[in-house]
Enzyme design. Sequence first.
Site, PDB file in Angstrom:
ATOM      1  N   ASP A 160       0.850  -1.191   0.000  1.00 12.27           N
ATOM      2  CA  ASP A 160       0.000   0.000   0.000  1.00 12.27           C
ATOM      3  C   ASP A 160       0.885   1.239   0.000  1.00 12.27           C
ATOM      4  O   ASP A 160       1.828   1.355   0.797  1.00 12.27           O
ATOM      5  CB  ASP A 160      -0.906   0.007   1.243  1.00 12.27           C
ATOM      6  N   ILE A 161       0.578   2.189  -0.909  1.00 10.79           N
ATOM      7  CA  ILE A 161       1.377   3.418  -0.989  1.00 10.79           C
ATOM      8  C   ILE A 161       1.025   4.325   0.192  1.00 10.79           C
ATOM      9  O   ILE A 161      -0.145   4.643   0.431  1.00 10.79           O
ATOM     10  CB  ILE A 161       1.105   4.157  -2.313  1.00 10.79           C
ATOM     11  N   GLU A 169      -4.647   2.329  -4.456  1.00  8.23           N
ATOM     12  CA  GLU A 169      -3.194   2.386  -4.336  1.00  8.23           C
ATOM     13  C   GLU A 169      -2.619   1.095  -3.766  1.00  8.23           C
ATOM     14  O   GLU A 169      -1.457   1.048  -3.350  1.00  8.23           O
ATOM     15  CB  GLU A 169      -2.781   3.569  -3.448  1.00  8.23           C
TER      16      GLU A 169
END
Length: 329
Positions: free
Chosen positions: A203-204, A246
């Site tokens: 996950d960004i 994301e």
Amino acid sequence: MDDRLRYAPCGYVSITHEGIIKDVNHTFLDRMGYKQVDLVHKHFESIMSTANKLIFHSYFYPFINLNGQVEELFINLKDSEGKAVPYLLNGRRLECEGVEIIDCILVQMGKRIDYELELRSAKKQIEVAYWEKDQALAELKRIHLEIEQKQAELMEMNAVLVELSNTDKLTGLKNRRFLQEKLEEQIVGYGRDQAAFSLCIIDIDHFKKVNDTYGHQTGDYVLEKMASILKLQSRKEDIAARYGGEEFVLLLPNTDISESKNIAENLRKSIAYSTWEMGQITVSIGVATFIPTDSEATLLQKADQALYTSKEQGRNRVTHSIDLNEKLL
């Protein structure tokens, strides 16, 4: 002349060396429409056209004088109505009571010529039929090749459609549906040979802030570059997919707990140390390794819990679900 020769199934004409007809059989007279008085003591050439006289002079006499005989001379003779009748002439020179005579046997060629014409016509029809067959076969071959080409094009189009249906449009990574199919295959394989495999959810960090600050176009740039890094860092057998928003997932076949931690950590560092247009971008990663009691849902749930822990502990870190269990203990 005896009756057998007079009514023989072919014409007979006896001529002198000078070409004067001495005798002629009934068969020849009947077929030509003459009476004996019409031909006997007349010159044989009297029933020939000018062209046939030339043939007779240039072929018949030289061969008779040289060899004493002539075989299968094709010649036309005029019947009583002046029509040309084709004959094959065989002649032989002999002496009879001190006088040289030439006996000629004449076989009418009308039926044979008709038969040859029929044969030629049949041959031509056969040749046409074979040509048409070859043309038809060539056309069938062309159609077959065209069908094969269309089938190949269709298969290629289907392959492209399948690829498109399995690919995330923005990043070019595999999509969530494809990932789920491959995850199911891994679970089935595990039941067959117990080959370990792991899964990472990436996950960004603070991605919403990137979108809010720099706009969605910059956000897309971050997602695309993230996908490029995932492709570069993945092994040949790994499957990198965009899971949604994301979030990305990396499926790691033949990978145990220790190996999955190392792979995830190397990936985290590659992303953190990469150059980004808007400053540093980092990711939080949750890792889970499949065990016999797991299902697709529980494996994803364990990786998601590990990801939540990475975020909770400050982001830009890797957490394996096994570490959660150890902390609980």
